[in-house]
Design a protein around this motif. Structure first.
Motif, PDB file in Angstrom:
ATOM      1  N   GLN A   1       0.787  -1.068  -0.029  1.00 55.81           N
ATOM      2  CA  GLN A   1       0.084   0.113   0.075  1.00 55.81           C
ATOM      3  C   GLN A   1       1.002   1.363  -0.136  1.00 55.81           C
ATOM      4  OE1 GLN A   1      -2.414  -0.408   3.509  1.00 55.81           O
ATOM      5  NE2 GLN A   1      -4.066  -1.459   2.492  1.00 55.81           N
ATOM      6  N   PRO A   2       0.379   2.280  -0.615  1.00 50.15           N
ATOM      7  CA  PRO A   2       1.237   3.519  -0.645  1.00 50.15           C
ATOM      8  C   PRO A   2       1.490   4.124   0.849  1.00 50.15           C
ATOM      9  CG  PRO A   2      -0.713   3.840  -2.062  1.00 50.15           C
ATOM     10  CD  PRO A   2      -1.020   2.379  -1.203  1.00 50.15           C
ATOM     11  N   ARG A   3       2.891   4.171   1.056  1.00 50.62           N
ATOM     12  CA  ARG A   3       3.276   4.612   2.331  1.00 50.62           C
ATOM     13  C   ARG A   3       3.717   6.257   2.357  1.00 50.62           C
ATOM     14  NH1 ARG A   3       5.500   0.545   6.234  1.00 50.62           N
ATOM     15  NH2 ARG A   3       4.923  -1.365   5.054  1.00 50.62           N
ATOM     16  N   SER A   4       3.674   6.818   1.232  1.00 47.66           N
ATOM     17  CA  SER A   4       4.037   8.171   1.121  1.00 47.66           C
ATOM     18  C   SER A   4       3.728   8.555  -0.457  1.00 47.66           C
ATOM     19  CB  SER A   4       5.153   8.756   1.328  1.00 47.66           C
ATOM     20  OG  SER A   4       6.260   8.248   0.461  1.00 47.66           O
ATOM     21  N   ARG A   5       3.914   9.832  -0.856  1.00 42.87           N
ATOM     22  CA  ARG A   5       3.605  10.180  -2.440  1.00 42.87           C
ATOM     23  C   ARG A   5       4.482   9.422  -3.364  1.00 42.87           C
ATOM     24  NH1 ARG A   5       4.980  14.811  -5.850  1.00 42.87           N
ATOM     25  NH2 ARG A   5       6.965  15.100  -4.468  1.00 42.87           N
ATOM     26  N   THR A   6       5.741   8.930  -3.031  1.00 37.80           N
ATOM     27  CA  THR A   6       6.431   8.006  -3.979  1.00 37.80           C
ATOM     28  C   THR A   6       6.569   6.651  -3.531  1.00 37.80           C
ATOM     29  OG1 THR A   6       8.343   9.037  -3.049  1.00 37.80           O
ATOM     30  CG2 THR A   6       7.521  10.115  -4.674  1.00 37.80           C
ATOM     31  N   LYS A   7       6.383   6.251  -2.319  1.00 39.27           N
ATOM     32  CA  LYS A   7       6.715   5.018  -1.875  1.00 39.27           C
ATOM     33  C   LYS A   7       5.611   3.918  -2.132  1.00 39.27           C
ATOM     34  CE  LYS A   7       8.623   5.574   2.165  1.00 39.27           C
ATOM     35  NZ  LYS A   7       9.389   5.327   3.563  1.00 39.27           N
ATOM     36  N   ARG A   8       5.693   3.081  -2.889  1.00 43.69           N
ATOM     37  CA  ARG A   8       4.735   2.036  -3.078  1.00 43.69           C
ATOM     38  C   ARG A   8       5.207   0.539  -3.199  1.00 43.69           C
ATOM     39  NH1 ARG A   8       2.590   6.593  -3.237  1.00 43.69           N
ATOM     40  NH2 ARG A   8       0.993   6.979  -4.634  1.00 43.69           N
ATOM     41  N   TRP A   9       6.529   0.527  -2.567  1.00 40.69           N
ATOM     42  CA  TRP A   9       7.109  -0.904  -2.566  1.00 40.69           C
ATOM     43  C   TRP A   9       7.895  -1.099  -1.189  1.00 40.69           C
ATOM     44  CZ3 TRP A   9       7.018  -3.891  -6.772  1.00 40.69           C
ATOM     45  CH2 TRP A   9       6.603  -3.428  -8.121  1.00 40.69           C
ATOM     46  N   GLU A  10       8.143  -2.312  -0.642  1.00 40.62           N
ATOM     47  CA  GLU A  10       8.701  -2.336   0.553  1.00 40.62           C
ATOM     48  C   GLU A  10       9.609  -3.581   0.309  1.00 40.62           C
ATOM     49  OE1 GLU A  10       5.482  -5.187   2.910  1.00 40.62           O
ATOM     50  OE2 GLU A  10       5.766  -2.973   3.411  1.00 40.62           O
ATOM     51  N   LEU A  11      10.798  -3.506   1.091  1.00 41.31           N
ATOM     52  CA  LEU A  11      11.979  -4.356   1.096  1.00 41.31           C
ATOM     53  C   LEU A  11      11.578  -5.985   1.682  1.00 41.31           C
ATOM     54  CD1 LEU A  11      15.024  -4.509   0.411  1.00 41.31           C
ATOM     55  CD2 LEU A  11      15.294  -4.330   2.898  1.00 41.31           C
ATOM     56  N   VAL A  12      11.828  -6.953   0.926  1.00 42.78           N
ATOM     57  CA  VAL A  12      11.632  -8.366   1.571  1.00 42.78           C
ATOM     58  C   VAL A  12      12.759  -8.751   2.039  1.00 42.78           C
ATOM     59  CG1 VAL A  12      11.171 -10.591   0.705  1.00 42.78           C
ATOM     60  CG2 VAL A  12       9.874  -8.373  -0.370  1.00 42.78           C
ATOM     61  N   ARG A  13      13.769  -8.640   1.250  1.00 44.85           N
ATOM     62  CA  ARG A  13      15.194  -9.412   1.649  1.00 44.85           C
ATOM     63  C   ARG A  13      16.410  -8.610   0.867  1.00 44.85           C
ATOM     64  NH1 ARG A  13      17.148 -14.011  -1.378  1.00 44.85           N
ATOM     65  NH2 ARG A  13      15.631 -14.414  -3.100  1.00 44.85           N
ATOM     66  N   VAL A  14      17.719  -8.885   1.552  1.00 49.56           N
ATOM     67  CA  VAL A  14      18.723  -8.316   0.831  1.00 49.56           C
ATOM     68  C   VAL A  14      19.433  -9.679   0.010  1.00 49.56           C
ATOM     69  CG1 VAL A  14      21.184  -7.485   0.742  1.00 49.56           C
ATOM     70  CG2 VAL A  14      19.190  -6.502   2.233  1.00 49.56           C
ATOM     71  N   VAL A  15      19.249  -9.650  -1.079  1.00 48.55           N
ATOM     72  CA  VAL A  15      19.814 -10.873  -2.186  1.00 48.55           C
ATOM     73  C   VAL A  15      21.319 -10.937  -1.884  1.00 48.55           C
ATOM     74  CG1 VAL A  15      19.598 -11.986  -4.246  1.00 48.55           C
ATOM     75  CG2 VAL A  15      17.825 -10.821  -3.270  1.00 48.55           C
ATOM     76  N   ALA A  16      22.055  -9.843  -2.047  1.00 48.88           N
ATOM     77  CA  ALA A  16      23.795  -9.942  -2.053  1.00 48.88           C
ATOM     78  C   ALA A  16      24.243  -8.594  -1.791  1.00 48.88           C
ATOM     79  CB  ALA A  16      24.122 -10.279  -3.434  1.00 48.88           C
ATOM     80  N   ARG A  17      25.363  -8.506  -1.019  1.00 49.35           N
ATOM     81  CA  ARG A  17      25.817  -7.402  -0.359  1.00 49.35           C
ATOM     82  C   ARG A  17      26.539  -6.903  -1.697  1.00 49.35           C
ATOM     83  NH1 ARG A  17      23.448  -4.949   3.471  1.00 49.35           N
ATOM     84  NH2 ARG A  17      22.435  -6.586   5.170  1.00 49.35           N
ATOM     85  N   SER A  18      26.802  -5.472  -1.618  1.00 51.42           N
ATOM     86  CA  SER A  18      27.784  -4.995  -2.498  1.00 51.42           C
ATOM     87  C   SER A  18      29.374  -5.223  -2.157  1.00 51.42           C
ATOM     88  CB  SER A  18      27.719  -3.455  -2.721  1.00 51.42           C
ATOM     89  OG  SER A  18      27.774  -2.883  -1.813  1.00 51.42           O
TER      90      SER A  18
END
Length: 80
Positions: free
Chosen positions: A63-80
């Motif tokens: 659901q929209p969290r703000s004007r631009t945020k429509r996504w949320e993080l599930v997991r970090v696949v790989a570190r840089s």
């Protein structure tokens, strides 16, 4: 409807609890047939602030969290 899930790269972690994620894709030109690189920019909610710039992450629609945020993080696949 099922929620969309994408994998992208974090390009900015300057805001608190917000990450800027780029999703890269290839699109074929309709006339010439050449493959063109395109990117989609998503603003992602990261509650625990676990991701950093350059990390590969998995994101899901929410659901929209703000004007631009429509996504949320599930997991970090790989570190840089």
């Amino acid at each position: 409807m099922p929620k969309r899930v994408f994998i992208g790269i974090v390009t900015s972690d300057k805001c608190s609890k917000t990450r800027r994620v780029e999703i890269k894709r290839l699109v074929q030109h309709p006339v010439y047939g050449k493959f063109i690189r395109r990117k989609t920019v998503c603003h992602v909610h990261d509650e625990e602030e676990t991701s950093r710039s350059g990390d590969t992450v998995e994101i899901v629609e929410c659901q929209p969290r703000s004007r631009t945020k429509r996504w949320e993080l599930v997991r970090v696949v790989a570190r840089s």
